[in-house]
Design a protein around this motif. Structure first.
Motif, PDB file in Angstrom:
ATOM      1  N   ALA A  41       0.839  -1.205   0.000  1.00  0.00           N
ATOM      2  CA  ALA A  41       0.000   0.000   0.000  1.00  0.00           C
ATOM      3  C   ALA A  41       0.872   1.252   0.000  1.00  0.00           C
ATOM      4  N   HIS A  42       1.922   1.254   0.805  1.00  0.00           N
ATOM      5  CA  HIS A  42       2.821   2.406   0.877  1.00  0.00           C
ATOM      6  C   HIS A  42       3.490   2.656  -0.476  1.00  0.00           C
ATOM      7  N   LEU A  43       4.001   1.605  -1.085  1.00  0.00           N
ATOM      8  CA  LEU A  43       4.671   1.764  -2.380  1.00  0.00           C
ATOM      9  C   LEU A  43       3.697   2.293  -3.424  1.00  0.00           C
ATOM     10  N   ARG A  44       2.484   1.834  -3.368  1.00  0.00           N
ATOM     11  CA  ARG A  44       1.474   2.308  -4.318  1.00  0.00           C
ATOM     12  C   ARG A  44       1.203   3.805  -4.132  1.00  0.00           C
ATOM     13  N   LEU A  45       1.138   4.241  -2.901  1.00  0.00           N
ATOM     14  CA  LEU A  45       0.874   5.654  -2.612  1.00  0.00           C
ATOM     15  C   LEU A  45       2.025   6.547  -3.076  1.00  0.00           C
ATOM     16  N   VAL A  46       3.249   6.144  -2.777  1.00  0.00           N
ATOM     17  CA  VAL A  46       4.403   6.950  -3.174  1.00  0.00           C
ATOM     18  C   VAL A  46       4.543   6.964  -4.697  1.00  0.00           C
ATOM     19  N   HIS A  47       4.291   5.830  -5.332  1.00  0.00           N
ATOM     20  CA  HIS A  47       4.313   5.740  -6.795  1.00  0.00           C
ATOM     21  C   HIS A  47       3.288   6.691  -7.400  1.00  0.00           C
ATOM     22  N   ASP A  48       2.112   6.764  -6.821  1.00  0.00           N
ATOM     23  CA  ASP A  48       1.058   7.631  -7.331  1.00  0.00           C
ATOM     24  C   ASP A  48       1.462   9.107  -7.229  1.00  0.00           C
ATOM     25  N   VAL A  49       2.046   9.490  -6.111  1.00  0.00           N
ATOM     26  CA  VAL A  49       2.496  10.865  -5.933  1.00  0.00           C
ATOM     27  C   VAL A  49       3.656  11.170  -6.880  1.00  0.00           C
ATOM     28  N   ALA A  50       4.555  10.215  -7.071  1.00  0.00           N
ATOM     29  CA  ALA A  50       5.666  10.420  -8.004  1.00  0.00           C
ATOM     30  C   ALA A  50       5.147  10.664  -9.420  1.00  0.00           C
ATOM     31  N   ALA A  51       4.084   9.971  -9.804  1.00  0.00           N
ATOM     32  CA  ALA A  51       3.490  10.196 -11.127  1.00  0.00           C
ATOM     33  C   ALA A  51       2.932  11.616 -11.232  1.00  0.00           C
ATOM     34  N   GLU A  52       2.322  12.102 -10.160  1.00  0.00           N
ATOM     35  CA  GLU A  52       1.834  13.495 -10.155  1.00  0.00           C
ATOM     36  C   GLU A  52       2.977  14.486 -10.317  1.00  0.00           C
ATOM     37  N   ALA A  76       8.084   3.038  -6.875  1.00  0.00           N
ATOM     38  CA  ALA A  76       7.364   1.781  -6.642  1.00  0.00           C
ATOM     39  C   ALA A  76       8.189   0.754  -5.879  1.00  0.00           C
ATOM     40  N   THR A  77       9.505   0.960  -5.812  1.00  0.00           N
ATOM     41  CA  THR A  77      10.378  -0.037  -5.160  1.00  0.00           C
ATOM     42  C   THR A  77      11.267   0.547  -4.066  1.00  0.00           C
ATOM     43  N   HIS A  78      11.131   1.828  -3.757  1.00  0.00           N
ATOM     44  CA  HIS A  78      12.115   2.470  -2.879  1.00  0.00           C
ATOM     45  C   HIS A  78      12.246   1.794  -1.512  1.00  0.00           C
ATOM     46  N   ASP A  79      11.181   1.257  -0.978  1.00  0.00           N
ATOM     47  CA  ASP A  79      11.223   0.618   0.352  1.00  0.00           C
ATOM     48  C   ASP A  79      11.165  -0.904   0.282  1.00  0.00           C
ATOM     49  N   VAL A 135      11.870  11.021  -6.427  1.00  0.00           N
ATOM     50  CA  VAL A 135      11.446   9.892  -5.583  1.00  0.00           C
ATOM     51  C   VAL A 135      11.491  10.297  -4.114  1.00  0.00           C
ATOM     52  N   SER A 136      12.546  11.001  -3.706  1.00  0.00           N
ATOM     53  CA  SER A 136      12.659  11.430  -2.307  1.00  0.00           C
ATOM     54  C   SER A 136      11.543  12.392  -1.923  1.00  0.00           C
ATOM     55  N   VAL A 137      11.224  13.343  -2.812  1.00  0.00           N
ATOM     56  CA  VAL A 137      10.138  14.284  -2.533  1.00  0.00           C
ATOM     57  C   VAL A 137       8.809  13.532  -2.414  1.00  0.00           C
ATOM     58  N   ALA A 138       8.561  12.612  -3.342  1.00  0.00           N
ATOM     59  CA  ALA A 138       7.317  11.828  -3.292  1.00  0.00           C
ATOM     60  C   ALA A 138       7.213  11.059  -1.985  1.00  0.00           C
ATOM     61  N   ASP A 139       8.345  10.521  -1.514  1.00  0.00           N
ATOM     62  CA  ASP A 139       8.363   9.723  -0.290  1.00  0.00           C
ATOM     63  C   ASP A 139       8.109  10.566   0.952  1.00  0.00           C
ATOM     64  N   LYS A 140       8.254  11.866   0.840  1.00  0.00           N
ATOM     65  CA  LYS A 140       7.961  12.761   1.957  1.00  0.00           C
ATOM     66  C   LYS A 140       6.549  13.338   1.861  1.00  0.00           C
ATOM     67  N   VAL A 141       6.227  13.907   0.702  1.00  0.00           N
ATOM     68  CA  VAL A 141       4.996  14.698   0.595  1.00  0.00           C
ATOM     69  C   VAL A 141       3.737  13.839   0.556  1.00  0.00           C
ATOM     70  N   TRP A 142       3.832  12.555   0.252  1.00  0.00           N
ATOM     71  CA  TRP A 142       2.639  11.697   0.229  1.00  0.00           C
ATOM     72  C   TRP A 142       1.914  11.749   1.580  1.00  0.00           C
ATOM     73  N   LYS A 143       2.693  11.931   2.665  1.00  0.00           N
ATOM     74  CA  LYS A 143       2.109  11.970   4.006  1.00  0.00           C
ATOM     75  C   LYS A 143       2.030  13.392   4.545  1.00  0.00           C
ATOM     76  N   GLY A 144       2.233  14.370   3.660  1.00  0.00           N
ATOM     77  CA  GLY A 144       2.114  15.763   4.056  1.00  0.00           C
ATOM     78  C   GLY A 144       3.382  16.372   4.609  1.00  0.00           C
ATOM     79  N   GLN A 145       4.483  15.647   4.568  1.00  0.00           N
ATOM     80  CA  GLN A 145       5.741  16.155   5.114  1.00  0.00           C
ATOM     81  C   GLN A 145       6.463  17.002   4.064  1.00  0.00           C
TER      82      GLN A 145
END
Length: 199
Positions: A41-52, A76-79, A135-145
């Motif tokens: 689920a986490h990878l899917r969320l970060v992947h979705d934000v990265a696409a945006e 999609a694979t960062h974690d 990828v790093s930005v997506a991994d932060k901002v998906w959760k509002g960070q």
């Protein structure tokens, strides 16, 4: 519910707002690894934000060279190393970073594809590419960070790639996008929480 059904639900369940599916090759690997549903689920969320982020970047700065496919694969694979170190799904730790890179290499992925697993948390290192920063930005901002230093590095790339673009202009455009993405953090966190850490 059987573990395989829990993982399939994390990988395939519709979400509101709609959430992109992971690339098939990543979904297949997560199934092969019997990955924790929460991780999928986490990878899917970060992947979705990265696409945006990639969609926005292509429109805002068409002169900036970046590898969209690599960014989406990396997100999609960062974690993925958390399949080896599952305690890091619910607690701190960085052992999953090198483990993820090694895992991807062992499954036949290239060093260029595997690098995101190792670099997504070390975005301040010398020579980090715009692909890795996305990828790093997506991994932060998906959760509002929001991480100012990280966002500044991305802005540096944007300005260098588009002569004539003022730094304040790039900042305002990126800030507006990230603020909009961050507004959806509660919904994304709720989606992730639906999926158990342990199947």
């Amino acid at each position: 519910m059987p573990a395989t059904d829990l993982l399939s639900r994390a990988l395939d369940a519709p979400a509101e707002p709609p959430l992109r599916l992971l690339p098939d090759v990543v979904s297949e690997l997560l199934r092969e690894l019997a990955a924790p549903p929460r991780l999928a689920a986490h990878l899917r969320l970060v992947h979705d934000v990265a696409a945006e982020l990639a969609d926005w970047l292509e429109e805002f700065n068409p002169g900036l060279t970046f590898d969209r496919e690599a960014v989406l694969f990396g997100a999609a694979t960062h974690d993925i190393g958390k399949t080896v170190h599952p305690a890091e799904l619910s607690g701190p730790g960085s052992a999953h970073e090198s483990a993820g890179r090694e895992l991807l290499l062992a499954h036949g992925f290239t060093p260029a594809q595997a690098r995101f697993a190792a670099t997504h948390a070390s975005w301040s290192a010398a020579g980090v590419s715009v692909d890795e920063l996305l990828v790093s930005v997506a991994d932060k901002v998906w959760k509002g960070q929001r991480v100012t230093d990280l966002e500044d590095l991305l802005i540096d790339h944007l300005v260098r790639a588009a002569p004539g673009t003022e730094r304040w202009e790039a900042y305002l455009e990126l800030d507006a996008l990230l603020a909009r993405i961050a507004e959806g953090a509660d919904t994304r966190l709720a989606f992730q929480a639906l999926h158990p850490v342990h199947a």
